[in-house]
Design a protein around this motif. Sequence first.
Motif, PDB file in Angstrom:
ATOM      1  N   VAL A  81     -20.831 -37.885  36.882  1.00 21.72           N
ATOM      2  CA  VAL A  81     -20.794 -39.325  37.177  1.00 21.72           C
ATOM      3  C   VAL A  81     -20.050 -39.558  38.488  1.00 21.72           C
ATOM      4  N   SER A  82     -18.715 -39.576  38.426  1.00 24.08           N
ATOM      5  CA  SER A  82     -17.931 -39.713  39.655  1.00 24.08           C
ATOM      6  C   SER A  82     -16.485 -39.363  39.355  1.00 24.08           C
ATOM      7  N   TRP A  83     -15.764 -38.951  40.375  1.00 28.22           N
ATOM      8  CA  TRP A  83     -14.374 -38.545  40.149  1.00 28.22           C
ATOM      9  C   TRP A  83     -13.490 -39.738  39.884  1.00 28.22           C
ATOM     10  N   ILE A  84     -13.921 -40.880  40.352  1.00 27.72           N
ATOM     11  CA  ILE A  84     -13.135 -42.086  40.081  1.00 27.72           C
ATOM     12  C   ILE A  84     -13.254 -42.463  38.607  1.00 27.72           C
ATOM     13  N   SER A  85     -14.455 -42.322  38.065  1.00 27.52           N
ATOM     14  CA  SER A  85     -14.629 -42.550  36.618  1.00 27.52           C
ATOM     15  C   SER A  85     -13.787 -41.555  35.829  1.00 27.52           C
ATOM     16  N   ALA A  86     -13.751 -40.324  36.312  1.00 24.13           N
ATOM     17  CA  ALA A  86     -12.959 -39.301  35.631  1.00 24.13           C
ATOM     18  C   ALA A  86     -11.484 -39.684  35.623  1.00 24.13           C
ATOM     19  N   LEU A  87     -11.021 -40.222  36.755  1.00 23.31           N
ATOM     20  CA  LEU A  87      -9.633 -40.681  36.841  1.00 23.31           C
ATOM     21  C   LEU A  87      -9.363 -41.776  35.813  1.00 23.31           C
ATOM     22  N   GLY A 109     -15.013 -51.766  49.591  1.00 22.70           N
ATOM     23  CA  GLY A 109     -16.394 -52.129  49.901  1.00 22.70           C
ATOM     24  C   GLY A 109     -17.337 -52.049  48.721  1.00 22.70           C
ATOM     25  N   ALA A 110     -16.825 -51.552  47.569  1.00 28.02           N
ATOM     26  CA  ALA A 110     -17.696 -51.474  46.396  1.00 28.02           C
ATOM     27  C   ALA A 110     -17.893 -52.868  45.802  1.00 28.02           C
ATOM     28  N   SER A 111     -19.040 -53.077  45.174  1.00 30.91           N
ATOM     29  CA  SER A 111     -19.299 -54.374  44.531  1.00 30.91           C
ATOM     30  C   SER A 111     -18.496 -54.448  43.226  1.00 30.91           C
ATOM     31  N   PRO A 112     -18.245 -55.678  42.752  1.00 32.51           N
ATOM     32  CA  PRO A 112     -17.525 -55.798  41.474  1.00 32.51           C
ATOM     33  C   PRO A 112     -18.206 -55.006  40.354  1.00 32.51           C
ATOM     34  N   GLU A 115     -18.000 -50.635  36.476  1.00 35.72           N
ATOM     35  CA  GLU A 115     -18.612 -49.455  35.870  1.00 35.72           C
ATOM     36  C   GLU A 115     -17.664 -48.264  35.896  1.00 35.72           C
ATOM     37  N   ALA A 116     -16.920 -48.135  36.996  1.00 36.36           N
ATOM     38  CA  ALA A 116     -15.914 -47.071  37.065  1.00 36.36           C
ATOM     39  C   ALA A 116     -14.807 -47.319  36.055  1.00 36.36           C
ATOM     40  N   LEU A 117     -14.455 -48.595  35.916  1.00 40.30           N
ATOM     41  CA  LEU A 117     -13.395 -48.975  34.975  1.00 40.30           C
ATOM     42  C   LEU A 117     -13.782 -48.598  33.537  1.00 40.30           C
ATOM     43  N   ALA A 118     -15.077 -48.585  33.270  1.00 40.07           N
ATOM     44  CA  ALA A 118     -15.541 -48.233  31.921  1.00 40.07           C
ATOM     45  C   ALA A 118     -15.032 -46.853  31.501  1.00 40.07           C
ATOM     46  N   GLY A 119     -14.757 -45.983  32.497  1.00 45.75           N
ATOM     47  CA  GLY A 119     -14.173 -44.681  32.188  1.00 45.75           C
ATOM     48  C   GLY A 119     -12.878 -44.821  31.403  1.00 45.75           C
ATOM     49  N   SER A 128     -14.464 -53.262  24.739  1.00 50.65           N
ATOM     50  CA  SER A 128     -15.043 -54.603  24.789  1.00 50.65           C
ATOM     51  C   SER A 128     -14.734 -55.262  26.130  1.00 50.65           C
ATOM     52  N   THR A 129     -13.481 -55.079  26.573  1.00 50.17           N
ATOM     53  CA  THR A 129     -13.098 -55.685  27.840  1.00 50.17           C
ATOM     54  C   THR A 129     -13.932 -55.102  28.976  1.00 50.17           C
ATOM     55  N   CYS A 130     -14.055 -53.771  28.997  1.00 53.10           N
ATOM     56  CA  CYS A 130     -14.872 -53.136  30.037  1.00 53.10           C
ATOM     57  C   CYS A 130     -16.307 -53.647  29.995  1.00 53.10           C
ATOM     58  N   ALA A 131     -16.849 -53.743  28.767  1.00 52.43           N
ATOM     59  CA  ALA A 131     -18.239 -54.195  28.632  1.00 52.43           C
ATOM     60  C   ALA A 131     -18.389 -55.603  29.193  1.00 52.43           C
ATOM     61  N   ALA A 132     -17.461 -56.485  28.816  1.00 54.44           N
ATOM     62  CA  ALA A 132     -17.545 -57.863  29.293  1.00 54.44           C
ATOM     63  C   ALA A 132     -17.383 -57.912  30.808  1.00 54.44           C
ATOM     64  N   LEU A 133     -16.490 -57.065  31.321  1.00 54.13           N
ATOM     65  CA  LEU A 133     -16.273 -57.051  32.777  1.00 54.13           C
ATOM     66  C   LEU A 133     -17.529 -56.590  33.504  1.00 54.13           C
TER      67      LEU A 133
END
Lengths: 757, 757
Positions: A80-86, A160-163, A168-172, A245-250
């Motif tokens: 996926v991405s290293w940021i998601s891993a973080l 520069g990333a979109s919200p 999506e990264a936060l979902a990690g 739930s919070t990640c999903a709503a975000l």
Amino acid sequence: MFVMPVIILLGVFSLIIAGLFAWSVLRRPATGGIAVQEQADRLVEISAAIAEGAMAFLMREYRTMGVFMAAFGLLVGFLVSWISALAFIAGAAISILAGFIGMRIATRGNVRTAAAAQRSVALAFRIAFDSGAVMGFGLVGLAVLGLALMYLLLNLLMPGASPVEVMEALAGFGLGGSSIALFARVGGGIYTKAADVGADLVGKVEENIPEDDPRNPAVIADNVGDNVGDIAGMGADLFGSVAESTCAALVIGAVAFAAEPGALLFPLLISAVGIPVALLATFFARTGSERGIEPALKRTLVVATLVMAVAMGFITLTLLPETFQLGGVDYTSRGVYYAFLSGLISGILIGMLTEYYTSNRYAPVREVARASETGPATNIIYGLSLGYKSTLFPVLFIAATVYIGYSFAGMYGIAIASLGMLGTIAATLTIDGFGPVADNAGGIAEMGGLGPAVRKRTDALDSAGNTTAAIGKGFAIGSAALTGLALFSAFLVASGIKSVDLLLPKVLAFLFVGALLPFLFTAMTMKSVGKAALDMIKEVRRQFATIPGLRETHLLTEQGFALLEKEAGLPKDRVSRLRPLVDKAFPTKEAVLKEMKAHIGTLRAMPADEALQKGIDLGFVAGRPDYRTCVDIATRASLREMILPGAQVILTPILVGYLFGVESLAGLLAGTFTAGVVLAISSANAGGGWDNAKKYIEAGNLGGKGSAVHKAAVVGDTVGDPFKDTSGPSLNILIKLQAIISLVFAPFFTHSLNLLG
Amino acid sequence: MFVMPVIILLGVFSLIIAGLFAWSVLRRPATGGIAVQEQADRLVEISAAIAEGAMAFLMREYRTMGVFMAAFGLLVGFLVSWISALAFIAGAAISILAGFIGMRIATRGNVRTAAAAQRSVALAFRIAFDSGAVMGFGLVGLAVLGLALMYLLLNLLMPGASPVEVMEALAGFGLGGSSIALFARVGGGIYTKAADVGADLVGKVEENIPEDDPRNPAVIADNVGDNVGDIAGMGADLFGSVAESTCAALVIGAVAFAAEPGALLFPLLISAVGIPVALLATFFARTGSERGIEPALKRTLVVATLVMAVAMGFITLTLLPETFQLGGVDYTSRGVYYAFLSGLISGILIGMLTEYYTSNRYAPVREVARASETGPATNIIYGLSLGYKSTLFPVLFIAATVYIGYSFAGMYGIAIASLGMLGTIAATLTIDGFGPVADNAGGIAEMGGLGPAVRKRTDALDSAGNTTAAIGKGFAIGSAALTGLALFSAFLVASGIKSVDLLLPKVLAFLFVGALLPFLFTAMTMKSVGKAALDMIKEVRRQFATIPGLRETHLLTEQGFALLEKEAGLPKDRVSRLRPLVDKAFPTKEAVLKEMKAHIGTLRAMPADEALQKGIDLGFVAGRPDYRTCVDIATRASLREMILPGAQVILTPILVGYLFGVESLAGLLAGTFTAGVVLAISSANAGGGWDNAKKYIEAGNLGGKGSAVHKAAVVGDTVGDPFKDTSGPSLNILIKLQAIISLVFAPFFTHSLNLLG
């Protein structure tokens, strides 16, 4: 603009509150109120053994978790991405921290509650409640703060990333929380029931000694298990629900509110607002009488619900734009509020229904108890029926909530409904954490020989704790269903799927596959409990067979007293002074020996070895059970046995998504939710029903303890144990973890082989 | 053009074959091979009691069915059309006729099988097999002929109607068949288990008399129940599947093949072709040894499958146009053949898997048996796990079949796959009908005192029958799933629904509601069994308490013999001549009295009353149990207890469709299929597993009969009874009946209130 600071402040505030509650528990001496020094020592010893066992389990679990987090983190990073891993690592670490805090305070609150019960029920209630509150506020504070800080960090790391990309990264983070919940719920669930079943089958059935008897080598593991399952397990489960739930709503909201930071963070604000609301509610939790305990706990929840409903009304209508667009459809802030309300209300209703179906004050459980009159088979049939039947209203409420949330605010509405159900989570966790503390306090009082008056008080606390545990279980399942659906919605958004049509062959086929997963998973976890319990049974049998005097102590006590009076010519009152030492309590060999030598002239002259043998013969001294080995066996067995079900949960969505594409995966998830929720509710309620049917009989009904009816009910209770404490709650994790893995791995699935076209 | 005549001819041919098989059974004298006249009389008496009980049940059931058919027929007439109502009545009537024929031959084949077992196992096998074949060929013949004639009649009654309209009206025929299956499976399932549990709990447990003991007042009801459940229930279930799948395929195909009458009738041809194929296969069912029974039965099925696969390949490619359009997509005749094959193959695979999970020759059941060593609780846990786990492959096969059928030939492919699974139905029903006949023969041999050598032979037949019953159950569930999906597809076509999108709020919400229905239904049917069994238990207890000498006969027999030798001074060999009268057999008072007077001088002089009392005192004469009241109680209880679950099945789809519209109903149906299929498989296999785990122990393993391990296994067996014979099979009906009601009432739903928009 001001929303993020408010969220962070409330998160910090929550941690401070948790700290204050912790101080209020810990400032009391562990054995305050116990006059007899021996009893005080004994209490400290037992609670230390429980705390030590709990820590031993946690430490070994952390090691396994560490390996898992590293491996799975690498997988997320590569695929996926290293940021998601973080974010994943952070979510996991914070969930571990929350669980650790909960366990620490619970294993200290328990002995203080037991000791305080000597003084007054009000004080004991206070301590158990405050221990629960540390868990409630600590966990929510960590979740809110963790999510907020991770969000800020991700914004820094992803310029520069979109919200939507940020979210999506936060979902990690949610994935991290849920992965820990896998360990806590599945591993913990196996642990707690292996210990419980092992302790009961050898202790109660084979050796014929009572529950919580200190001679039972598995008794400490059993008490550790209560903390592992009900504190760490429930906590990690609900931490996961909040984070997910919070990640999903975000994620879903990021599409609509990209330009409005206030509205964007609205989902995070819901849990934050729940913090002061829950604090307000705790002021209503006061009681001076045994009868008042349960109403006090329920009052807390009702007040939190009402205040939350009003507060969120203002906040929603103020913060969100009056109308907004999502997926091309217009929605209103009023609609979002309705979605929130539907979740909030159905949460409390599902909780109450769970209590109705599992409390022996109502008809369903009494029917199961009466069915025990014709033997264990009818007890089982009626218990399973109870579980199956009890799904009707909870599932209808969930369906209604889904419908309301969905039609008033689209997919965002489902996520908000889920957060609505979790809106009172700080209060729910507080009264839910109360239960195992009270339960443990009862065990400690029993083992410490505090006498029937104290035991009656801790029983009253425990009984109320069972009610709140039932309510909490209902909440956990309901929120798992809604969280799962919220994540499902977020996954669809992230994958760009516009419809999940059952008329697509692969969707329909995978709907079936999804529906079988909860059954397969339940089969695995139930058998895992069976195998782990077998390990435990062997060890307990071994100890009873090889440790000299372990079994006999209690049985010979009265005989020993008689011999002392006759043989040693000791006057009756001197013999009586020895009672607290041997009756119920389980002192060390050395302590008893010292005491006996101090009291009995004939022994004083003997060398230590000879006196010890005499003591064993007289029934005073016994070999000390090796609690630690039992704790260790339960720990190792539970971690070993969770590999297979764990692998199922984690690998299925990744493989299906990669091999067959996101539509197939969507079908799979839908099948798992629907069948999973129904099976989870029925498992939990059948288990609870069997447990309380047994307790109803033990209270003296239908022949009472020891009767054939009771024996039949014990069979149901034993079957129900893995149902309600392992398989049932583990299904929450199955539902949520599969969904969040799908969400987090959505970017990876763009490389799907799409084998089915 | 020539297709319809071929279908009708094959239908008639099937009925002729059934008639020949019936002749081959009935031409033998009922007690051929029994030399002792008393034994022969006894056999006739017992089998007459079973036949009478079976007819008593059927007659009472028909009365209830008559009222139901009239009421529901009126509902269909008013809400849908009178032509559909006509088709409904016809379908119901023909299903009733098929069940009646099956029951008649089974209750005559059983005694002939028992008697023939005295001579040779080959002959006994032949009779039981031929009895099953009457059922197999009779049922399929009636289904094919009924559908064909109804199709012709509807074409006459609906001049100018489109093929689609005609086929929709024809669906009423399927509804009729399925409604009767509701009575046969749910009512019959409750009957058979109420009798079984009632007989066991009082007879085996309280009175400590063996299974099938003629003194047990419920023993005839129990044997009647085997016929009611396994013959009438299974028959009506599969009759419904054939009729419904055919209707579904006809409705869907009518759109594509309106202009090609040959292709239009293709679905009906599949079942018709199965008739000669099955006849061919029956020639492979020969055996002269006990060991050869099971292979002979399985060979029949395998041959039928292979021949069917080849035959249908030619027919499909010849009859259907090489390419055709459906819902705007192009499909090929080759694709239709693949759909057919996938159903055919997965049917036999699911059957084999069912056997693997429920036979005690394999690991899963042995594991349940070993789990009984630690008591009933672990037996239950492992049994439930077995059931849950056993869903994996069958559901994967169903999912694969759905996918293959769907992607190769659209919705038509699902219906054809369903007919593919049912393609060998005449053969399946033949070997399936074999089981209860063999089972009953064993009971009759036991009650008639035919001795251990005969019993060994009937046991071998019974054991093979259990295997085919397991295979049959797998087929029934698998075909219920596919039939349900086929009907679902036809319903979508009839309602003009182009997509069932889970992203519609109401679809998603009703997916949850649909998933809870199988659980609710199972809860109801399980409790129904409990209540009906309680009625039975009370009656059996009453008879034991009030009928003088009923209990004692057997117990006092040896004592009676001793007294005769001593008191009456009878020589030993004369006493021995009395044995066949009292040992096992249960002759009339008068018969015994006559015999005793003929043999014993002292009694000859006494007046009848006094001699009778002497006989009772000596243990020769006993009160005769009142079998008829027990049959009557089971009959009434089963019909009373099926009202609630029956109402659920019938009313839910009508109400949901009317109140919330067809999309909501589609969601509901999808939820019910997926959860229902998984629950049905797990219920059937768990029940079968418990049953055979018990039998494994009874065969002398793990301590054998009477041990604590056996007692634990008996608990599982009793729990499993309603699982495998009531709740599990009833779910087939839930799945199919809800779907066909939706299809038939589709025109009515155009008036839907659509409350959810």
